[in-house]
Scaffold this motif. Structure first.
Motif, short mmCIF file in Angstrom:
data_model
loop_
_atom_site.label_atom_id
_atom_site.label_comp_id
_atom_site.label_asym_id
_atom_site.label_seq_id
_atom_site.Cartn_x
_atom_site.Cartn_y
_atom_site.Cartn_z
N THR A 1 0.83 -1.20 0.00
CA THR A 1 0.00 0.00 0.00
C THR A 1 0.87 1.25 0.00
OG1 THR A 1 -1.53 -1.27 1.35
CG2 THR A 1 -1.97 1.07 1.14
N LEU A 2 1.93 1.22 0.85
CA LEU A 2 2.81 2.40 0.89
C LEU A 2 3.49 2.58 -0.47
CD1 LEU A 2 4.44 2.20 4.44
CD2 LEU A 2 2.54 3.62 3.63
N LEU A 3 3.93 1.49 -1.06
CA LEU A 3 4.53 1.59 -2.39
C LEU A 3 3.55 2.23 -3.38
CD1 LEU A 3 6.51 -1.67 -3.32
CD2 LEU A 3 7.34 0.68 -3.26
N GLY A 4 2.32 1.78 -3.27
CA GLY A 4 1.30 2.32 -4.17
C GLY A 4 1.11 3.80 -3.97
N LEU A 5 1.08 4.23 -2.69
CA LEU A 5 0.93 5.66 -2.42
C LEU A 5 2.11 6.43 -2.99
CD1 LEU A 5 -0.44 5.59 1.25
CD2 LEU A 5 -1.65 6.34 -0.81
N LEU A 6 3.31 5.81 -2.91
CA LEU A 6 4.49 6.48 -3.44
C LEU A 6 4.45 6.58 -4.95
CD1 LEU A 6 7.47 5.20 -1.30
CD2 LEU A 6 6.76 7.57 -1.71
N GLU A 7 3.78 5.69 -5.56
CA GLU A 7 3.70 5.71 -7.01
C GLU A 7 2.99 6.98 -7.49
OE1 GLU A 7 2.86 2.14 -9.17
OE2 GLU A 7 3.74 3.33 -10.79
N ARG A 8 2.13 7.56 -6.64
CA ARG A 8 1.47 8.80 -7.03
C ARG A 8 2.51 9.89 -7.22
NH1 ARG A 8 -2.31 10.39 -2.25
NH2 ARG A 8 -0.27 10.14 -1.29
N GLU A 9 3.33 10.10 -6.14
CA GLU A 9 4.35 11.15 -6.18
C GLU A 9 5.34 10.86 -5.06
OE1 GLU A 9 2.53 14.84 -5.19
OE2 GLU A 9 1.48 14.03 -3.47
N ARG B 1 13.20 14.16 7.36
CA ARG B 1 13.91 14.98 6.40
C ARG B 1 14.00 14.28 5.06
NH1 ARG B 1 19.34 15.13 8.35
NH2 ARG B 1 18.74 13.15 9.20
N LYS B 2 13.66 12.96 5.07
CA LYS B 2 13.88 12.19 3.84
C LYS B 2 12.62 12.15 2.97
CE LYS B 2 16.98 9.09 6.33
NZ LYS B 2 16.93 7.83 7.10
N ARG B 3 12.86 12.27 1.66
CA ARG B 3 11.76 12.09 0.69
C ARG B 3 12.01 10.79 -0.07
NH1 ARG B 3 8.80 15.48 -3.24
NH2 ARG B 3 10.61 15.38 -4.60
N TYR B 4 10.96 9.96 -0.17
CA TYR B 4 11.14 8.65 -0.82
C TYR B 4 10.58 8.68 -2.24
CZ TYR B 4 12.11 7.03 3.90
OH TYR B 4 12.65 6.87 5.13
N ILE B 5 11.33 7.97 -3.11
CA ILE B 5 10.89 7.86 -4.51
C ILE B 5 10.83 6.37 -4.85
CG2 ILE B 5 11.44 8.37 -6.93
CD1 ILE B 5 13.01 10.77 -5.97
N ILE B 6 9.79 5.98 -5.57
CA ILE B 6 9.66 4.56 -5.93
C ILE B 6 10.60 4.24 -7.08
CG2 ILE B 6 7.81 4.85 -7.66
CD1 ILE B 6 6.53 2.32 -6.33
N THR B 7 11.19 3.03 -7.04
CA THR B 7 12.08 2.61 -8.13
C THR B 7 11.28 1.78 -9.14
OG1 THR B 7 12.63 0.54 -7.05
CG2 THR B 7 14.01 2.46 -6.53
N ASP B 8 11.95 1.41 -10.23
CA ASP B 8 11.29 0.58 -11.23
C ASP B 8 10.88 -0.76 -10.64
OD1 ASP B 8 11.40 2.48 -13.06
OD2 ASP B 8 13.11 1.67 -14.22
N VAL B 9 11.78 -1.31 -9.81
CA VAL B 9 11.47 -2.59 -9.18
C VAL B 9 10.19 -2.46 -8.36
CG1 VAL B 9 12.32 -4.36 -7.61
CG2 VAL B 9 13.94 -3.12 -9.06
N GLY B 10 10.15 -1.36 -7.57
CA GLY B 10 8.96 -1.15 -6.73
C GLY B 10 7.71 -0.99 -7.56
N ALA B 11 7.83 -0.20 -8.63
CA ALA B 11 6.66 0.05 -9.47
C ALA B 11 6.15 -1.25 -10.08
CB ALA B 11 7.00 1.06 -10.55
#
Ligand SMILES: Nc1ncnc2c1ncn2[C@@H]1O[C@H](COP(=O)(O)OP(=O)(O)OP(=O)(O)O)[C@@H](O)[C@H]1O
Ligand SMILES: [Mg+2]
Lengths: 174, 717, 191
Positions: free
Chosen positions: A6-14, A66-76
């Motif tokens: 679910t968190l990965l999915g939320l990250l996929e938005r932005e 302080r950290k911003r997370y970005i999804i990777t291709d693997v995650g996507a």
């Protein structure tokens, strides 16, 4: 509910901060059971370890936010797979309901009465959910619907079982 | 597929069988009526042909000619046809209906006349035919079993001198009435009766069409092709129609004799005249089933297009105002005919027939449009739900609403034209009322070459009990200036007919002592004549006027005496009204026919309406029964049914009668310069009775309404 | 609620005074409905009750708005007033613009909402509904139920509804089970 996916999915938005993720998760999926901060960060670091997210930039100062997370291709890809594949259909035969009915018949207790009580309880719950649905937002309504349909399925099962109690009694008490 | 259709129709359960029987019964009634109508037309034609053969055209041939003279005589107000014949040689043709030509002093009489001869003293009737009674005139010469006909023999030189005597070389091949007249009669009958019958048969085969459509739509959904559905439907309808037509033939032959006895044309038919030609039989036996099959095809049109055809109801296209054009055109033609009157009667028919036909077709065409306009107006101002529902239904599908009543419309139009014309003519030239001086007056207009009237004749006449006076009217020589054609000595004018002008000795008088189209009056003053009293005796007698007390015996005795004295009379000595009432009788016969058409067509129209009412109810049984469940009183539904059927029918009846009387008026103005006289109350009574019958038939569907919209319907569906 | 053939509709019809039960009493406002004459029951149904059925209750000749106005017209309200009162329901039920449609031109859900308006327009004390959503899909069915419940609450109308769908029954304040022609809860049903 799979928290990492679910968190990965939320990250996929932005790309998001951990705090935003928790807030959104609670709003949409929490339903009276907020996600502890600790679990958010431990999950995120596990995802980072597995290469499914990366930390983009670290703002100055201290603290975890302080950290911003970005999804990777693997995650996507993983999110994609999860969303497209159906959930394994689970046989619900061994539910509590079933166990209770069978036990009641085995012990020669009034199974019909038990079913009637159960039906009233189900209907009462359904009435509550319907009221929630009528009063609340669309999100509330959809979630209530989910509950309602499950309860309805149970109720149908209760009806069918009620109609076939005699046959079932013969089966379980030879 | 045909076998399958038959099996479905016959073994398709109780509902299918009931429907089959109902349709067959309706078709039986319809085709029975159709056969009766056709046979009636044949009978009328036979009647007219025989009537015409009583007036043969002069003809020459190889054979010895037969002298022939047809004259009128009267008895008790009824017409006797007297035919004098004389054979000029052994080859002369023999008149139809008798074994040989009677010689001088011999006669044949029709059965009806023989009855009269037997029932009345000879000095009232029998003495008119001195000589030997040879026997009975056969039906081949008679227009009706009631016809009074005598065929008397004479010496050739005597008969040759009779009025209108002619030589004929052959008998019986006289063509019937002119083509146009027969066509007109056929047109009246066809328009008035055939159309409603056909509409009725058509409606009957569409009975419970909605139910059937549902079934066929279901078959379509199950994969039946449109062709297969058509076949099944046609087979079903045809099976019912064939059975119904067969029963119809049975009904016709069972009721033929009593029907022939009804004097539709003023006199009964011979049952054998009510016969069917091969063409008629084929027409009905093949045409009705074929028509039923076609009707079934047409009504299935919606289903054949798509299996959903029935579930999805489309409002048919509204009729346009151009439908009014033919009717208006027809009226215009008749109006135009007032100013322009063709000389020949064929020419007149050429103007009036198309005019009338245009109006008839125009009415049928304009009907749906008028129905729609009326219904829309009604819908706009309706306050009651029943009115609203009924008006909407009519406005949505005015053609369907009008179809059942179009027959009524035509029948009422045709009959009111006929009745309007007939009443007006009778009113303008009617018989004298009973009890007036005229009713007791026998007058004889003497033929040109009549022997002089001896004084003994007058004394003989005066000695008959009941005779008040017997007067001779002499010919006025002053034909140019005279106001009346006859002359009489002032002293001889009977009191009842007036008196002379002051100081005159001789007066100018009308032939029958009554001026044309007036009645006798003791106050009438006849103008003085220029002829001196002394010269009067030298002038020839023009007519003899016998005034009686009006009793039948006195009248008939005087008549018999006069006929014996003047055997060459053309028209028998007559009571005013004899002649007219004979003409009026013929017209009354037609009026009678019109009345039969009115009642029959209205009753039939009622049946058609009932069928369409039932159809409309079955279509809407669910909403209606649910309305009733919700507390709407059944009264509301009854009102819906009544408004959907009775109101258009009454409106159409009013329009048809109005148009009919208008057409009659235009016809009368153009042809005779008469103004339309309102029909007798009897006409209205008959129309009201017919309408009541029709309403009764509609009302008979009410119990059905209650049954099919009862709570059970809503619960069982 | 109850299985098919258990007598739900029969019970509803008895309560509404359409059928007369062989035994038992039906009380409405203290009066014995089952003891009334048919005419009395008819006027009771017309004036105090409203009805919604599963399908096919709209008169095909009339437009939607006229169908809604029908109960008012039947009890003698003038046409213009009845139509304006009926028209007010269209916006409320999300049927704007459908006023002039005929029943054949409406979808099942639209027709059912029109029927609902017709059942409620005369402000009945009791609305009887026999499987009003039976012919509708779940979403449309729920829309109809939503409208029914809110309109009835607003108007103070008691709704007696027959259904065999639990989700529809869940809109009710209480349920009554019928089985083999018998009511499970033996207490009085209607007020
Ligand atoms: N109490 C009763 N006594 C006698 N007969 C009954 C009773 N209740 C129902 N019935 C009969 O049972 C049959 C079915 O009843 P009904 O139509 O009311 O069932 P239902 O529950 O509405 O079924 P469905 O869900 O199919 O509409 C009817 O013929 C009715 O007459
Ligand atoms: Mg039911």
């Amino acid at each position: 509910m799979s928290v990492p996916l679910t968190l990965l999915g939320l990250l996929e938005r932005e790309p998001s901060h951990g705090y935003d993720l928790k807030r959104d998760y609670d709003a949409f999926f929490g339903r009276g059971k907020p996600l502890p901060f600790g679990q958010v960060y431990s999950t995120l670091s596990r995802l980072a370890r597995d290469g499914k997210v990366v930390i983009s930039d670290v703002a100055p100062g201290s603290g975890p936010d302080r950290k911003r997370y970005i999804i990777t291709d693997v995650g996507a890809t993983e999110v994609e797979q999860w969303l497209t594949q159906p959930v394994e259909p689970e046989p619900h035969l061994q539910t509590v309901l079933f166990a209770k009915v069978v036990l009641a018949l085995m012990l020669d207790r009034p199974a019909g009465e038990y079913l009637d009580t159960q039906r009233s309880a189900h209907l009462r719950r359904m009435r509550e959910l319907t009221e929630v649905k009528r009063a609340g937002s669309l999100v509330d309504a959809l979630l209530a619907d989910h509950g309602l349909y499950h309860l309805e399925a149970d109720l149908r099962w209760i009806e069918m079982t009620g109609a076939r109690l005699d046959a079932l009694r013969k089966e379980v008490r030879p | 597929m045909i076998r399958f259709g038959l099996r479905l129709a016959v073994a398709g359960g109780r509902e299918a069988l009931t429907r089959l029987i109902v349709i067959a019964a309706a078709v039986a009634i319809g085709s029975g009526l159709l056969l009766t109508t056709l046979a009636g037309v044949n009978a009328v034609n036979a009647q007219l042909t025989r009537y015409a053969s009583m007036y043969p055209q002069a003809s020459a041939g190889n054979a010895d000619p037969l002298w022939w003279s047809t004259r009128f005589d009267y008895f008790h107000g009824k017409q006797i046809i007297r035919i004098d014949v004389a054979a000029t040689g052994p080859d002369a043709p023999t008149p139809i209906g008798i074994p040989r030509t009677p010689g001088a002093g011999e006669y044949y009489a029709s059965p009806a006349l023989r009855d009269l001869l037997a029932a009345h003293p000879a000095d009232q009737l029998g003495d008119r035919y001195p000589g030997r009674d040879l026997g009975t005139v056969g039906p081949a010469a008679l227009t009706s079993p009631d016809t009074l006909l005598v065929i008397a023999g004479g010496a050739p030189d005597q008969v040759a001198k009779l009025p209108a005597a002619k030589q004929v070389a052959s008998v019986g091949d006289t063509p019937a009435l002119p083509e146009t007249t027969v066509n007109l009669i056929l047109g009246v009958i066809a328009g008035g009766l055939l159309f409603p019958v056909l509409i009725f048969i058509g409606t009957a085969t569409r009975l419970s069409a909605a139910r059937r459509e549902q079934r066929f739509a279901a078959m379509r959904l199950a994969g039946a092709t449109p062709r297969q559905i058509s076949t099944v439907a046609a087979v079903e309808a045809t099976a019912a129609a064939v059975a119904g037509t067969a029963v119809g033939f049975g009904l016709f032959y069972a009721f033929r004799d009593p029907l022939a006895d009804i004097p539709f044309t003023g006199m009964p038919f011979f049952p054998s005249d009510m016969s069917l030609g091969l063409l008629d039989v084929l027409l009905v036996a093949l045409g009705v089933p074929a028509g039923a099959a076609v009707a079934a095809q047409v009504s299935l049109h919606r289903v054949r297009i798509s299996p959903l055809g029935v579930t999805r109801r489309v409002t048919p296209r509204a009729p346009r105002p151009y439908r009014l054009i033919p009717a208006l055109l027809g009226v215009a033609v008749l109006v135009f005919a007032i100013g322009f009157k063709p000389e020949t009667s064929d020419g007149q028919a050429a103007v009036f027939l198309p005019g009338l036909l245009l109006i008839m077709a125009g009415l049928v065409l304009a009907g749906p449009w008028l129905t729609m306009v009326g219904a829309r107006v009604l819908a706009r101002y309706a306050n009651r739900p029943a009115t609203l529902i009924a008006a909407r239904r009519l406005a949505d599908n005015p053609k369907a609403g009008f179809r059942a009543i179009s027959g009524i419309m035509l029948a009422l139009f045709v009959t009111s034209v006929a009745v309007g014309v007939i009443t007006t003519i009778i009113a303008n030239r009617g018989p004298a009322p009973v009890g007036s001086t005229e009713a007791g007056q026998v007058s004889l207009y003497l033929p040109e070459d009549a022997p002089a009237a001896p004084d003994t004749l007058f004394t003989g006449l005066r000695s008959i009990s009941g005779v008040r006076s017997a007067t001779a009217v002499r010919e006025n020589p002053d034909r140019m200036n005279a106001s009346e054609p006859g002359l009489i000595a002032c002293t001889e004018i009977p009191r009842a007919y007036g008196r002379c002008a002051e100081g005159a000795a001789v007066a100018e008088v009308a032939t029958g002592l009554i001026p044309f189209r007036e009645s006798a009056s003791s106050a009438r003053v006849w103008p003085a004549a220029s002829v001196p009293l002394g010269d009067l005796q030298q002038l020839p007698v023009m007519s003899i006027v016998v005034d009686t007390d009006g009793s039948a015996a006195a009248i008939e005795r005087s008549r018999t005496v006069l006929e014996a004295a003047f055997p060459t009379f053309w028209v028998g000595p007559n009571v005013p009204g004899d002649f007219e009432s004979d003409f009026a009788d013929t017209l009354r016969g037609w009026e009678q026919l019109a009345n039969v058409v009115i009642i029959a067509s209205l009753a039939l129209g009622g049946c058609s309406l009932a069928v369409s009412v039932i159809g409309g109810l079955t279509e809407r049984r669910r909403p209606f029964s649910l309305l009733r469940l919700s507390g709407a009183p059944v009264r509301v539904l009854r009102r819906v049914v009544a408004l959907e059927s009775a109101v258009p029918m009454l409106a159409v009846a009013a329009v048809a009668i109005g148009m009919g009387l208008l057409a009659a008026h235009l016809f009368l103005r153009a042809q005779m310069h008469y103004t339309l006289v309102a029909p007798e109350p009897r006409f209205y009574v008959i129309v009201v009775v017919g309408l009541a019958t029709c309403l009764g038939v509609i009302a008979s569907t009410m119990p059905l309404l209650e049954r099919i919209t009862g709570p059970e319907t809503a619960r069982s569906e | 609620m109850g299985p098919s053939g258990s007598g739900k509709s029969t019970l509803l019809h008895c309560l509404a005074g359409i059928l007369v039960p062989d035994s038992g009493e039906i009380l409405f406002d203290g009066a014995r409905v089952d003891a009334m004459a048919e005419t009395e029951r008819s006027s009771l149904r017309r004036d105090r009750f409203g009805f919604v059925f599963q399908f096919g209750q709209l008169v095909p000749e009339l437009t939607a708005v006229e169908n809604v106005a029908l109960p008012l017209l039947l009890s003698g309200v003038r046409r213009t007033r009845a139509l304006s009162k009926a028209g007010a329901w269209f916006e409320r039920l999300g049927l704007d613009g459908l006023e002039q449609r005929r029943s054949g031109e409406l979808s099942g859900g639209q027709a059912q909402r029109v029927a609902l308006a017709r059942g409620l327009v005369a402000e009945p004390q009791v609305l009887f509904a026999d499987e009003p959503t039976g012919a509708l899909d779940s979403l449309t069915g729920e829309q109809v139920m939503d409208l029914l419940v809110s309109a009835a609450r607003e108007q103070g109308t008691t709704v007696i509804l027959v259904t065999h769908e639990p989700r529809i029954a869940a809109y009710a304040d209480r349920e009554v089970m019928v089985r083999d022609g018998r009511v499970n809860a033996p207490d009085r049903i209607a007020s």
